[in-house]
Design a protein around this motif. Structure first.
Motif, mmCIF file in Angstrom:
data_model
loop_
_atom_site.group_PDB
_atom_site.id
_atom_site.type_symbol
_atom_site.label_atom_id
_atom_site.label_comp_id
_atom_site.label_asym_id
_atom_site.label_seq_id
_atom_site.Cartn_x
_atom_site.Cartn_y
_atom_site.Cartn_z
ATOM 1 N N ASN A 111 95.551 73.714 -38.765
ATOM 2 C CA ASN A 111 95.531 72.256 -38.864
ATOM 3 C C ASN A 111 94.280 71.760 -39.582
ATOM 4 O O ASN A 111 94.320 70.748 -40.285
ATOM 5 C CB ASN A 111 95.609 71.640 -37.467
ATOM 6 C CG ASN A 111 96.985 71.782 -36.852
ATOM 7 O OD1 ASN A 111 97.984 71.897 -37.561
ATOM 8 N ND2 ASN A 111 97.054 71.782 -35.538
ATOM 9 N N LEU A 112 93.160 72.479 -39.412
ATOM 10 C CA LEU A 112 91.932 72.092 -40.111
ATOM 11 C C LEU A 112 92.082 72.276 -41.616
ATOM 12 O O LEU A 112 91.611 71.451 -42.409
ATOM 13 C CB LEU A 112 90.752 72.913 -39.596
ATOM 14 C CG LEU A 112 90.278 72.608 -38.174
ATOM 15 C CD1 LEU A 112 89.177 73.576 -37.789
ATOM 16 C CD2 LEU A 112 89.774 71.184 -38.054
ATOM 17 N N PHE A 113 92.727 73.370 -42.018
ATOM 18 C CA PHE A 113 92.927 73.597 -43.444
ATOM 19 C C PHE A 113 93.927 72.598 -44.027
ATOM 20 O O PHE A 113 93.789 72.166 -45.182
ATOM 21 C CB PHE A 113 93.394 75.029 -43.690
ATOM 22 C CG PHE A 113 92.390 76.063 -43.267
ATOM 23 C CD1 PHE A 113 91.026 75.807 -43.356
ATOM 24 C CD2 PHE A 113 92.789 77.286 -42.761
ATOM 25 C CE1 PHE A 113 90.088 76.753 -42.973
ATOM 26 C CE2 PHE A 113 91.862 78.239 -42.371
ATOM 27 C CZ PHE A 113 90.504 77.973 -42.473
ATOM 28 N N GLU A 114 94.923 72.230 -43.244
ATOM 29 C CA GLU A 114 95.853 71.188 -43.705
ATOM 30 C C GLU A 114 95.118 69.857 -43.866
ATOM 31 O O GLU A 114 95.361 69.106 -44.815
ATOM 32 C CB GLU A 114 97.002 71.043 -42.709
ATOM 33 C CG GLU A 114 98.040 70.029 -43.153
ATOM 34 C CD GLU A 114 99.223 69.972 -42.196
ATOM 35 O OE1 GLU A 114 99.979 68.983 -42.271
ATOM 36 O OE2 GLU A 114 99.385 70.903 -41.389
ATOM 37 N N TYR A 115 94.205 69.577 -42.942
ATOM 38 C CA TYR A 115 93.363 68.384 -43.063
ATOM 39 C C TYR A 115 92.526 68.455 -44.339
ATOM 40 O O TYR A 115 92.366 67.450 -45.052
ATOM 41 C CB TYR A 115 92.468 68.282 -41.830
ATOM 42 C CG TYR A 115 91.420 67.199 -41.885
ATOM 43 C CD1 TYR A 115 91.745 65.870 -41.594
ATOM 44 C CD2 TYR A 115 90.098 67.501 -42.217
ATOM 45 C CE1 TYR A 115 90.773 64.886 -41.641
ATOM 46 C CE2 TYR A 115 89.127 66.515 -42.264
ATOM 47 C CZ TYR A 115 89.470 65.213 -41.968
ATOM 48 O OH TYR A 115 88.496 64.238 -42.016
ATOM 49 N N GLU A 137 86.369 70.862 -44.836
ATOM 50 C CA GLU A 137 85.821 69.549 -44.504
ATOM 51 C C GLU A 137 85.910 69.263 -43.008
ATOM 52 O O GLU A 137 85.030 68.636 -42.428
ATOM 53 C CB GLU A 137 86.571 68.463 -45.288
ATOM 54 C CG GLU A 137 86.032 67.065 -45.117
ATOM 55 C CD GLU A 137 84.714 66.845 -45.811
ATOM 56 O OE1 GLU A 137 83.953 65.956 -45.376
ATOM 57 O OE2 GLU A 137 84.439 67.555 -46.790
ATOM 58 N N GLY A 138 86.969 69.732 -42.369
ATOM 59 C CA GLY A 138 87.136 69.482 -40.944
ATOM 60 C C GLY A 138 86.136 70.197 -40.066
ATOM 61 O O GLY A 138 85.962 69.837 -38.895
ATOM 62 N N MET A 139 85.454 71.216 -40.606
ATOM 63 C CA MET A 139 84.465 71.949 -39.816
ATOM 64 C C MET A 139 83.244 71.092 -39.487
ATOM 65 O O MET A 139 82.523 71.397 -38.547
ATOM 66 C CB MET A 139 84.019 73.215 -40.566
ATOM 67 C CG MET A 139 85.134 74.213 -40.821
ATOM 68 S SD MET A 139 85.783 74.907 -39.274
ATOM 69 C CE MET A 139 86.995 76.083 -39.938
ATOM 70 N N MET A 146 90.061 68.991 -34.926
ATOM 71 C CA MET A 146 90.993 69.961 -34.355
ATOM 72 C C MET A 146 91.879 69.314 -33.300
ATOM 73 O O MET A 146 93.108 69.460 -33.315
ATOM 74 C CB MET A 146 90.220 71.138 -33.756
ATOM 75 C CG MET A 146 91.086 72.297 -33.278
ATOM 76 S SD MET A 146 91.589 72.141 -31.533
ATOM 77 C CE MET A 146 90.005 72.371 -30.722
ATOM 78 N N ALA A 147 91.258 68.564 -32.371
ATOM 79 C CA ALA A 147 92.039 67.899 -31.332
ATOM 80 C C ALA A 147 92.918 66.801 -31.922
ATOM 81 O O ALA A 147 94.073 66.614 -31.503
ATOM 82 C CB ALA A 147 91.101 67.320 -30.277
ATOM 83 N N MET A 186 87.031 57.085 -35.215
ATOM 84 C CA MET A 186 88.344 56.728 -34.688
ATOM 85 C C MET A 186 88.995 57.920 -33.996
ATOM 86 O O MET A 186 88.872 59.058 -34.440
ATOM 87 C CB MET A 186 89.239 56.213 -35.814
ATOM 88 C CG MET A 186 90.601 55.723 -35.345
ATOM 89 S SD MET A 186 91.598 55.013 -36.685
ATOM 90 C CE MET A 186 90.745 53.444 -36.914
ATOM 91 N N SER A 187 89.680 57.654 -32.893
ATOM 92 C CA SER A 187 90.388 58.702 -32.164
ATOM 93 C C SER A 187 91.744 58.957 -32.815
ATOM 94 O O SER A 187 92.224 58.178 -33.644
ATOM 95 C CB SER A 187 90.593 58.282 -30.710
ATOM 96 O OG SER A 187 91.440 57.143 -30.623
ATOM 97 N N ALA A 188 92.377 60.060 -32.413
ATOM 98 C CA ALA A 188 93.678 60.414 -32.982
ATOM 99 C C ALA A 188 94.746 59.392 -32.613
ATOM 100 O O ALA A 188 95.608 59.055 -33.428
ATOM 101 C CB ALA A 188 94.087 61.809 -32.507
ATOM 102 N N GLU A 189 94.695 58.878 -31.392
ATOM 103 C CA GLU A 189 95.686 57.890 -30.965
ATOM 104 C C GLU A 189 95.576 56.613 -31.792
ATOM 105 O O GLU A 189 96.583 56.041 -32.224
ATOM 106 C CB GLU A 189 95.508 57.576 -29.481
ATOM 107 C CG GLU A 189 96.572 56.655 -28.897
ATOM 108 C CD GLU A 189 97.966 57.250 -28.931
ATOM 109 O OE1 GLU A 189 98.932 56.462 -28.985
ATOM 110 O OE2 GLU A 189 98.092 58.492 -28.909
ATOM 111 N N ASP A 190 94.341 56.157 -32.046
ATOM 112 C CA ASP A 190 94.153 54.975 -32.885
ATOM 113 C C ASP A 190 94.577 55.258 -34.324
ATOM 114 O O ASP A 190 95.080 54.368 -35.014
ATOM 115 C CB ASP A 190 92.691 54.533 -32.851
ATOM 116 C CG ASP A 190 92.294 53.958 -31.502
ATOM 117 O OD1 ASP A 190 93.185 53.503 -30.769
ATOM 118 O OD2 ASP A 190 91.096 53.979 -31.169
#
Length: 306
Positions: A111-115, A137-139, A146-147, A186-190
């Motif tokens: 998922n990080l690589f997809e990001y 970039e996600g690292m 990740m979450a 921002m959170s994932a839900e937002d």
């Protein structure tokens, strides 16, 4: 004359997107950030698809020196890490081991690589620098990304169990990774809610655009992904990033998201100077009305005639 609605809006409590404090008025009382204007929504059919396709084709053709090394790195890193995770677990040659290794890889790294691919498409569309390091970039914010990506994929996966509505929600939430990138707090839900706002009225446009990629998908498979590495992958990622960038504020018609790097400078004096005399001087003789001369005959006005 201002309407009563404008007065009411000025005194409504709102949350500052910069310092996350609850405040009132037209500026944040803590950092001085102006109150964001009400969001507007681009009407259906107003997405400049010709502009998006032009920018995507230009990026795929003129920036092959950046795109080809990037997508080769995507393929090598994903394949090598997926194999190593299964080999370290000692289960690489069993079906259960392959499934477990794929799940572990997908949750913690895939998922990080997809990001990273989403970020690459956005940088291509915005004419920003693209390097192999963009894949990682996600690292820089591993826990949140990740979450967040796991939660986004889980929500989309659960909705896909529902016929028809699953595909609607898939296009509704597909812009959430870009929202996470542009809004570090921002959170994932937002991000999911913001993506749903952005795509409202535009899901059919996104669906039709996805159908137009089917021919490229077939050609990519027949060429053993050579077409993808040379051209198609860059085109695909840049087009979806372009839809996000135009809907999220690529023109003056939309003001959906206050980007961190586009915020105005805070007011150096956010709070007004206090009034040194907030209350008037009290009347020393409350029984006597102000600005009226008392009559010695216990009354006001001229004395009665005898």
């Amino acid at each position: 004359m201002p309407s009563m609605t404008s007065y009411t809006r000025d005194y409504e409590a709102w949350k500052c997107p910069h310092c996350e404090s609850t405040t009132t008025g037209t500026r944040c009382r803590v950092c001085g950030l102006p109150k964001p204007e009400p969001r507007t929504r681009r009407k259906a059919g107003l997405v400049p698809e010709d502009k998006i396709l032009h920018q995507a084709h230009k990026a795929a053709v003129l920036r092959v020196g950046e795109t080809i090394p990037f997508f080769i790195a995507v393929w090598l890193v994903s394949w090598v890490l997926s194999f190593l995770i299964g080999w370290v677990c000692g289960l690489a040659f069993s079906l259960a081991g392959i499934l477990i290794a794929e799940a572990v890889y997908r949750i913690f790294l895939g998922n990080l690589f997809e990001y990273g691919e989403n970020v690459a498409g956005l940088r291509l569309y915005r004419d920003e620098e693209l390097t192999v390091g963009t894949l990682f970039e996600g690292m820089h914010d591993y826990g949140r990304i990740m979450a967040g990506m796991f939660w986004i994929k889980l929500r989309i996966g659960l909705w896909m169990l529902v016929p028809v509505f699953g595909y609607i929600k898939r296009y509704s939430y597909m812009l959430a990774p870009y929202v996470l990138y542009d809004n570090p707090k921002m959170s994932a839900e937002d991000a999911l809610k913001t993506s749903a706002e952005l795509t409202q009225g535009h899901k059919m446009e996104l669906f039709v655009r996805g159908l137009k990629f089917l021919g490229w998908d077939v050609l990519n498979l027949l060429s053993f992904k050579l077409v993808g590495l040379m051209y198609y992958f860059a085109l695909y990622d840049t087009v979806w990033a372009g839809f996000y960038d135009e809907l999220a504020g690529g023109s003056s018609e939309v003001d959906f998201i206050s980007h961190i790097d586009r915020r105005p400078e805070p007011n150096p004096n956010p709070r007004p100077e206090p009034n040194p005399n907030p209350r008037p001087e009290p009347n020393p003789n409350p029984k006597i009305a102000p600005n009226r001369t008392p009559n010695p005959n216990n009354g006001f006005g001229p004395p009665p005639e005898l």
